[in-house]
Motif scaffolding. Sequence first.
Motif, short mmCIF file in Angstrom:
data_model
loop_
_atom_site.label_atom_id
_atom_site.label_comp_id
_atom_site.label_asym_id
_atom_site.label_seq_id
_atom_site.Cartn_x
_atom_site.Cartn_y
_atom_site.Cartn_z
N LEU A 174 0.85 -1.19 0.00
CA LEU A 174 0.00 0.00 0.00
C LEU A 174 0.88 1.24 0.00
O LEU A 174 1.76 1.37 0.85
CB LEU A 174 -0.89 -0.05 1.24
CG LEU A 174 -2.08 0.88 1.41
CD1 LEU A 174 -3.05 0.26 2.41
CD2 LEU A 174 -1.64 2.24 1.91
N VAL A 229 -5.69 0.73 -3.16
CA VAL A 229 -6.22 -0.53 -2.63
C VAL A 229 -7.68 -0.34 -2.19
O VAL A 229 -8.01 0.62 -1.49
CB VAL A 229 -5.36 -1.02 -1.44
CG1 VAL A 229 -5.97 -2.26 -0.81
CG2 VAL A 229 -3.94 -1.30 -1.91
N HIS A 275 -5.64 6.51 4.11
CA HIS A 275 -6.85 5.71 3.90
C HIS A 275 -8.01 6.70 3.82
O HIS A 275 -8.24 7.46 4.76
CB HIS A 275 -7.02 4.74 5.08
CG HIS A 275 -8.38 4.11 5.20
ND1 HIS A 275 -8.55 2.75 5.27
CD2 HIS A 275 -9.63 4.63 5.29
CE1 HIS A 275 -9.85 2.47 5.39
NE2 HIS A 275 -10.51 3.60 5.42
N THR A 301 -5.57 4.05 -0.19
CA THR A 301 -6.55 2.98 -0.04
C THR A 301 -7.88 3.63 0.29
O THR A 301 -7.92 4.69 0.93
CB THR A 301 -6.15 1.97 1.05
OG1 THR A 301 -7.17 0.97 1.17
CG2 THR A 301 -5.96 2.62 2.40
#
Length: 753
Positions: free
Chosen positions: A108, A115, A321, A352
């Motif tokens: 990642l 992702v 994220h 991600t």
Amino acid sequence: RPHFPPRAPAIPAWVRLPHPTTMAALGCASPALTPQLRSGNAQWKAKSGAKAATAKRVVAVTTRAQAIEFAPASADSKLLLPVGKYCESNYQTIRRPTRTVTVGNVLLGSDHPIVRQTMTTSDTRDVAKTVAEVMQCADAGAEMVRITVQGMQEAKACAEIKNMLLSKGYTTPLIADIHFAPKVALMVAESFDKIRINPGNFADGRKKFETITYETDEEYNAELLEIEETFTPLVLKCKELNRAMRIGTNHGSLSARTLSRYGDTPMGMVESAFEFARICRKHDYHNFVFSMKASNPLVMVAAYRLLAHEMYMLGWDYPLHLGVTEAGEGEDGRMKSSIGIGALLLDGLGDTIRVSLTEASHLEMEPCTRLRDLGMKASGAKIGVPAFTESFRDFKSFERRESELPCQKADDTIDLRNILHRDGTVISSVTPAMLASEDKFYADLGAKLAVGMPLRDIATSDSIFLREIPAATDDKANRSIRRLQEIGVGIIAPAAALVATPVAHAIALVTAREAPTAVMPAGASRMAVAMDGTETAEEIAAALKVEPVMVMIATAPETSRLHASRRVFEELIKIGAKVPVIHHMMFAADAVKDAIVIESGAQAGGLLCDGLGDGIMIEHANKAISLEYLRKTSFGLLQGSRMRSTKTDFVSCPSCGRTLFDLQEVTAAIAERTGHLPGVAIAIMGCIVNGPGEMADADFGYVGGAPGKIDLYVGKEVVKRGIPNEGACDELIQLIKDNGRWVEQEVKEPVPA
């Protein structure tokens, strides 16, 4: 870095503001919120000595910023960014360089594809059911799956879940979702690949919304030692076993200590995460990512941008994220996620993503994949425009661009003041055939019917756009035009079409390059200007000399809407132009509904989050997508961008193993009975973890308190506890009535077949 929040910036009276809770969360002043009381739960009191110390720190930071005119965007970047920026480029999509974080067999970071991940909804103790759900998610495209782990029983089940998946050939990395339970985190780290911790409750326990006053920095920092003592064992365990970690801040679950100093602001979210990150770095542990989630897309975008900015300044390169928490279900949930996640991906931020929907977990993968593809395509092609300097857009403070609505002229024979709306305009593209359908057309346009005549309603399109003018012999279509004009709906058409077939009181649309020599068609009342984003500063200025009532930006093919529009707005603001700007989104004939939501949310929503834009028009090439759907999507975009509220706003969590009732069923039931309350926000939470905290952006809350029992909230205050599930919806409605926010749903006149 100063520990104390700076004074909120003054906001001019002309700025149209989002809801006061949104302004508070963005750290902005609001008519209802003074700088000393910037949110309902955040009070700041400091004695003169503390204030003096703060002033010295602020001066030091200011001096540092003035001394450094440019700084590298990151250690590996060849770009020089002015200090204060939050992404690699304001005119091009370039992924922010981030280190590689290892999560099981998944890599990642910016050197790898974005992702996709999701989260299970099953009871973690039901090993077989959880394994089946993980497999279904993986088969649908999930590259990582998160599972809630609230206690030791669940932690023990996690080892079985991991082993059973491996025996079935599934190596999908598993993530433990931890709240309140440091010991549980240590145990599950033995079997899972990644641990998600929430800085707001990992060490501070359950939220109580206390107001805590710290007279000195020493008092505030003393609690950091307790956090370090609690958190360090997990850091060392993850380092030893090569486990990954997400330091995931939630806007709605900041600790009482953080709230007391920063309020529920992006600054508080970032500092909350950094407190834990510093402990990781102290022990040379770097296999972690950050997240800054909020149910409000504007707050979410602001928090991530501030986080990226702070990391640039510190030289940190940890991945991000992305996610809008408690986004809800259906089109609304997808739209909120598209606005927040899409806007950041187009700025090159995000490694991600998870689209949180109140639906089955595997159904999140379709919109998640579309967003992933949007981000990868944009950064892979490095879409953008030639370099330009932004002087006005400031990611640290929300301010909507000033615009002026059309004014009535003495010789106007119809009212043109309502062709645009002050809180955000929706324009619908229609055909002569649609106009001729009359009653069905009025209904699709969102108008009410009274004895067969259309009347404006709360979600009626403000204007319509006609590429083709109905023939003079088409009595029904022309009657529809007249009836719409009588209720203040604007009629916009290309000037060339109006020359061939005049329409009284129409608005003639010309391109920016045509405008300087354009002549008003016979019968038309006003001009509008279409821009494609490639115009020069001189062409933009020249086009505005026709005094258009609006500018419509429909970007040229292969042109990045986000970046081209930013440049247009820069030029408009530079010359003091106050003309309203409508984002005109055009979709190809093969574009499906989800693509329309994702693209419009990311592209236009990303601009509206910066206060750039006054409305939206979504046009589909072959009209295969209904007028009603496009209109509702347009209003959903405005509401998701915190502009114009036309229905109840639901903040509902996506469900997980902690959920204490059937979230999808209950959400649908509540929405059916309360969905007609514009300006009212209702939070529907399956459990306490994301319950009271998310009341920060809701007026009323429906929260699972115990199995079969519901707690009801007004704001962040619980007012009724332990209500049986069966009667909880009725009690919620009564609570709304008791607080003077209820209106009865109108019975609409049926549309003739």
